[in-house]
Every structure is written in C-alpha cells, then in structure tokens.
Design a protein around this motif. Structure first.
Motif, PDB file in Angstrom:
ATOM      1  N   ASP A  40      48.881 -87.696  10.717  1.00 55.02           N
ATOM      2  CA  ASP A  40      49.036 -89.117  10.377  1.00 55.02           C
ATOM      3  C   ASP A  40      50.071 -89.270   9.263  1.00 55.02           C
ATOM      4  OD1 ASP A  40      47.071 -89.782  12.237  1.00 55.02           O
ATOM      5  OD2 ASP A  40      45.508 -90.125  10.729  1.00 55.02           O
ATOM      6  N   LEU A  41      49.991 -88.393   8.261  1.00 53.12           N
ATOM      7  CA  LEU A  41      50.952 -88.441   7.156  1.00 53.12           C
ATOM      8  C   LEU A  41      52.353 -88.071   7.622  1.00 53.12           C
ATOM      9  CD1 LEU A  41      48.792 -86.783   4.350  1.00 53.12           C
ATOM     10  CD2 LEU A  41      49.366 -89.214   4.598  1.00 53.12           C
ATOM     11  N   VAL A  42      52.445 -87.039   8.434  1.00 52.23           N
ATOM     12  CA  VAL A  42      53.738 -86.611   8.960  1.00 52.23           C
ATOM     13  C   VAL A  42      54.346 -87.730   9.805  1.00 52.23           C
ATOM     14  CG1 VAL A  42      54.850 -84.992  10.560  1.00 52.23           C
ATOM     15  CG2 VAL A  42      53.229 -84.146   8.850  1.00 52.23           C
ATOM     16  N   MET A  43      53.526 -88.354  10.647  1.00 51.22           N
ATOM     17  CA  MET A  43      54.023 -89.439  11.502  1.00 51.22           C
ATOM     18  C   MET A  43      54.488 -90.633  10.678  1.00 51.22           C
ATOM     19  SD  MET A  43      54.299 -88.480  14.561  1.00 51.22           S
ATOM     20  CE  MET A  43      54.833 -90.094  15.111  1.00 51.22           C
ATOM     21  N   ARG A  44      53.807 -90.903   9.583  1.00 55.25           N
ATOM     22  CA  ARG A  44      54.236 -92.002   8.712  1.00 55.25           C
ATOM     23  C   ARG A  44      55.677 -91.767   8.248  1.00 55.25           C
ATOM     24  NH1 ARG A  44      51.622 -91.728   3.189  1.00 55.25           N
ATOM     25  NH2 ARG A  44      53.299 -90.229   3.058  1.00 55.25           N
ATOM     26  N   ASP A  45      55.979 -90.525   7.866  1.00 51.31           N
ATOM     27  CA  ASP A  45      57.321 -90.193   7.392  1.00 51.31           C
ATOM     28  C   ASP A  45      58.344 -90.228   8.535  1.00 51.31           C
ATOM     29  OD1 ASP A  45      56.229 -89.859   4.858  1.00 51.31           O
ATOM     30  OD2 ASP A  45      55.968 -87.695   5.119  1.00 51.31           O
ATOM     31  N   ILE A  46      57.955 -89.750   9.706  1.00 54.06           N
ATOM     32  CA  ILE A  46      58.854 -89.786  10.864  1.00 54.06           C
ATOM     33  C   ILE A  46      59.125 -91.233  11.268  1.00 54.06           C
ATOM     34  CG2 ILE A  46      59.046 -89.234  13.329  1.00 54.06           C
ATOM     35  CD1 ILE A  46      57.476 -86.629  12.713  1.00 54.06           C
ATOM     36  N   GLU A  47      58.085 -92.061  11.276  1.00 54.99           N
ATOM     37  CA  GLU A  47      58.244 -93.471  11.647  1.00 54.99           C
ATOM     38  C   GLU A  47      59.172 -94.202  10.680  1.00 54.99           C
ATOM     39  OE1 GLU A  47      54.133 -94.611  11.729  1.00 54.99           O
ATOM     40  OE2 GLU A  47      53.844 -93.800  13.754  1.00 54.99           O
ATOM     41  N   ALA A  48      59.038 -93.933   9.389  1.00 55.94           N
ATOM     42  CA  ALA A  48      59.904 -94.579   8.396  1.00 55.94           C
ATOM     43  C   ALA A  48      61.361 -94.195   8.629  1.00 55.94           C
ATOM     44  CB  ALA A  48      59.462 -94.199   6.979  1.00 55.94           C
ATOM     45  N   ALA A  49      61.604 -92.918   8.885  1.00 52.72           N
ATOM     46  CA  ALA A  49      62.973 -92.457   9.132  1.00 52.72           C
ATOM     47  C   ALA A  49      63.515 -93.059  10.428  1.00 52.72           C
ATOM     48  CB  ALA A  49      63.011 -90.930   9.203  1.00 52.72           C
ATOM     49  N   ALA A  50      62.702 -93.098  11.455  1.00 51.09           N
ATOM     50  CA  ALA A  50      63.140 -93.650  12.744  1.00 51.09           C
ATOM     51  C   ALA A  50      63.496 -95.130  12.601  1.00 51.09           C
ATOM     52  CB  ALA A  50      62.060 -93.443  13.801  1.00 51.09           C
ATOM     53  N   ARG A  51      62.670 -95.883  11.893  1.00 49.46           N
ATOM     54  CA  ARG A  51      62.961 -97.309  11.673  1.00 49.46           C
ATOM     55  C   ARG A  51      64.306 -97.478  10.983  1.00 49.46           C
ATOM     56  NH1 ARG A  51      57.669 -97.797  10.511  1.00 49.46           N
ATOM     57  NH2 ARG A  51      57.994 -97.502   8.290  1.00 49.46           N
ATOM     58  N   GLN A  52      64.516 -96.678   9.955  1.00 48.86           N
ATOM     59  CA  GLN A  52      65.751 -96.771   9.180  1.00 48.86           C
ATOM     60  C   GLN A  52      66.981 -96.436  10.030  1.00 48.86           C
ATOM     61  OE1 GLN A  52      65.997 -94.131   5.782  1.00 48.86           O
ATOM     62  NE2 GLN A  52      67.174 -95.639   4.655  1.00 48.86           N
ATOM     63  N   LEU A  53      66.817 -95.524  10.981  1.00 47.74           N
ATOM     64  CA  LEU A  53      67.942 -95.089  11.812  1.00 47.74           C
ATOM     65  C   LEU A  53      68.029 -95.839  13.143  1.00 47.74           C
ATOM     66  CD1 LEU A  53      67.596 -91.278  11.102  1.00 47.74           C
ATOM     67  CD2 LEU A  53      69.432 -92.788  10.301  1.00 47.74           C
ATOM     68  N   GLY A  54      67.113 -96.763  13.374  1.00 41.75           N
ATOM     69  CA  GLY A  54      67.153 -97.548  14.603  1.00 41.75           C
ATOM     70  C   GLY A  54      66.731 -96.764  15.836  1.00 41.75           C
ATOM     71  N   VAL A  55      65.818 -95.829  15.665  1.00 42.95           N
ATOM     72  CA  VAL A  55      65.331 -95.017  16.779  1.00 42.95           C
ATOM     73  C   VAL A  55      63.887 -95.426  17.072  1.00 42.95           C
ATOM     74  CG1 VAL A  55      64.787 -92.668  17.557  1.00 42.95           C
ATOM     75  CG2 VAL A  55      66.818 -93.072  16.150  1.00 42.95           C
ATOM     76  N   GLN A  56      63.596 -95.729  18.328  1.00 42.73           N
ATOM     77  CA  GLN A  56      62.224 -96.022  18.741  1.00 42.73           C
ATOM     78  C   GLN A  56      61.487 -94.718  18.975  1.00 42.73           C
ATOM     79  OE1 GLN A  56      62.273 -98.345  22.332  1.00 42.73           O
ATOM     80  NE2 GLN A  56      61.665-100.171  21.214  1.00 42.73           N
ATOM     81  N   LEU A  57      60.237 -94.690  18.544  1.00 42.83           N
ATOM     82  CA  LEU A  57      59.420 -93.506  18.766  1.00 42.83           C
ATOM     83  C   LEU A  57      58.435 -93.753  19.893  1.00 42.83           C
ATOM     84  CD1 LEU A  57      58.465 -92.326  15.168  1.00 42.83           C
ATOM     85  CD2 LEU A  57      60.339 -91.543  16.608  1.00 42.83           C
ATOM     86  N   GLN A  58      58.219 -92.709  20.657  1.00 47.75           N
ATOM     87  CA  GLN A  58      57.149 -92.688  21.642  1.00 47.75           C
ATOM     88  C   GLN A  58      56.214 -91.571  21.183  1.00 47.75           C
ATOM     89  OE1 GLN A  58      58.292 -91.565  25.601  1.00 47.75           O
ATOM     90  NE2 GLN A  58      56.259 -91.916  26.423  1.00 47.75           N
ATOM     91  N   THR A  59      55.106 -91.944  20.588  1.00 48.90           N
ATOM     92  CA  THR A  59      54.162 -90.968  20.048  1.00 48.90           C
ATOM     93  C   THR A  59      53.197 -90.555  21.151  1.00 48.90           C
ATOM     94  OG1 THR A  59      54.346 -92.030  17.902  1.00 48.90           O
ATOM     95  CG2 THR A  59      52.498 -90.528  18.226  1.00 48.90           C
ATOM     96  N   ILE A  60      53.091 -89.249  21.364  1.00 50.52           N
ATOM     97  CA  ILE A  60      52.245 -88.710  22.426  1.00 50.52           C
ATOM     98  C   ILE A  60      51.271 -87.720  21.797  1.00 50.52           C
ATOM     99  CG2 ILE A  60      52.182 -87.451  24.613  1.00 50.52           C
ATOM    100  CD1 ILE A  60      55.171 -88.361  24.955  1.00 50.52           C
ATOM    101  N   GLU A  61      49.988 -88.015  21.924  1.00 52.99           N
ATOM    102  CA  GLU A  61      48.968 -87.148  21.347  1.00 52.99           C
ATOM    103  C   GLU A  61      48.696 -85.962  22.267  1.00 52.99           C
ATOM    104  OE1 GLU A  61      44.524 -88.107  20.401  1.00 52.99           O
ATOM    105  OE2 GLU A  61      45.817 -89.055  18.880  1.00 52.99           O
TER     106      GLU A  61
END
Length: 189
Positions: A40-61
């Motif tokens: 959850d913490l790692v994803m928070r950091d990845i999501e913040a970076a993706a937002r900043q770079l204009g990349v959509q994430l598809q999170t797959i558990e």
C-alpha cells in the motif's frame, strides 16, 4: 523507528520515470502488486509519480504464482504498454515466470528484484539487497554494543543499480535510448 529500508518514494518515482525515458509515449502502466500494508505504501509512491508524469496505472493484485498468467492477460486487456512489479518474496521467487509472461504478452517489464533482468525482464532498477542485509547486521551489532535503537536513523540504500536486457528489448522490438543505456550499470547483450 529505526532500521534499513529498501523502499523510498524517490526509488518508486525513478522506476516510473524510467518508463517515460524508455517509452516516452507511455500512457498506461500495469503494476503487479501483492496485497498488504507495505505494498500500500509502495503503491502510494508509485501513484504519486505516475500522476506527476501523466501515466495511468492499472493495479493488478497478485496473491500467488498461479495468479500471474491472469494478471498479464488483464494487463493486455487493459491496454497496458508496460508492466512492473512491486517487490517481495512472490515476485523474487517467480521472476523468471514473470519475465516469460511479459515477453509472451509483448509487455516490456521492470522489476526491483535482483536477477530479474538476467531472468529475462527488460530492466532491473533497485538497491543491492545484500548491502541492506549487511547494514541490518551493523545495526544489530551497534544495538548489542549499547546503542539505543531510538538514536539510530533509518538508513536508505546507498547504491542503486540499473540493468538493461537488450535480448528482451530485441524480442520486444524496442530500441533503448542511448541516454538510458549510458546510465545502466550493466547491459545484457
């Protein structure tokens, strides 16, 4: 808290940035993650970076190795242009299977698991895990010699390594930009 960490917001941001460097037009990135508070913490950091770079994430558990084939099928159905994993024992133990599935589905892949590029992933970007283990032993030694844990800072990795697998790039029909190749610590031919 004290100790040694392998995960930092900067490291996760750099992994997303690497995708922009390798695939400048990337719009969608699949992230395979294990459920739990650490991810959850790692994803928070990845999501913040993706937002900043204009990349959509598809999170797959992914909970077990048997989930991996369906995860890659889901990534393709979701029109992901690349895939990466969070880190942990599941992804470390199955890095070869992940690399094979990524190539099968024509998805460039990045992992923070040591040995991933050698196993067939396009890229590895991460700290030296053994250095972290050594640093952890130093912490234990300091505590056994009387240091108070509260006085010891949390230490972050001091060396981050990037490995690029040109065999995987060729199989995917990708050309790795020279600027990225020059930053690589190792290039697998």
């Amino acid at each position: 808290m004290t100790g040694v960490t392998h995960f930092t917001p900067e490291l996760m941001a750099k992994r997303v940035q690497l995708w922009k460097d390798v695939l400048p037009r990337i719009g969608r990135l699949a992230v395979l993650r294990f459920p739990g508070k650490l991810d959850d913490l790692v994803m928070r950091d990845i999501e913040a970076a993706a937002r900043q770079l204009g990349v959509q994430l598809q999170t797959i558990e992914v909970r077990q190795a048997e989930d991996l084939p369906a995860a890659f099928e889901s990534a393709v159905k979701g029109r992901a242009q690349a895939a990466m994993t969070t880190q942990g024992p599941l992804f470390r133990h199955h890095r070869s299977q992940i690399a094979r599935l990524a190539l099968k589905h024509r998805l460039p892949s990045l992992s923070g698991e040591p040995g991933a590029a050698e196993a067939g992933a396009l890229m590895f970007y991460g700290p030296d895990v053994m250095e972290g283990c050594t640093r952890g032993a130093v912490y234990v030694d300091r505590i056994l010699k009387g240091a108070k844990p509260a006085d010891l800072p949390v230490e972050q990795p001091t060396k981050i390594t990037m490995v690029i697998n040109l065999k995987a790039a060729k199989a995917l029909g990708l050309t790795i930009p020279p600027s990225v190749l020059l930053r690589a610590d190792e290039v697998i031919q």
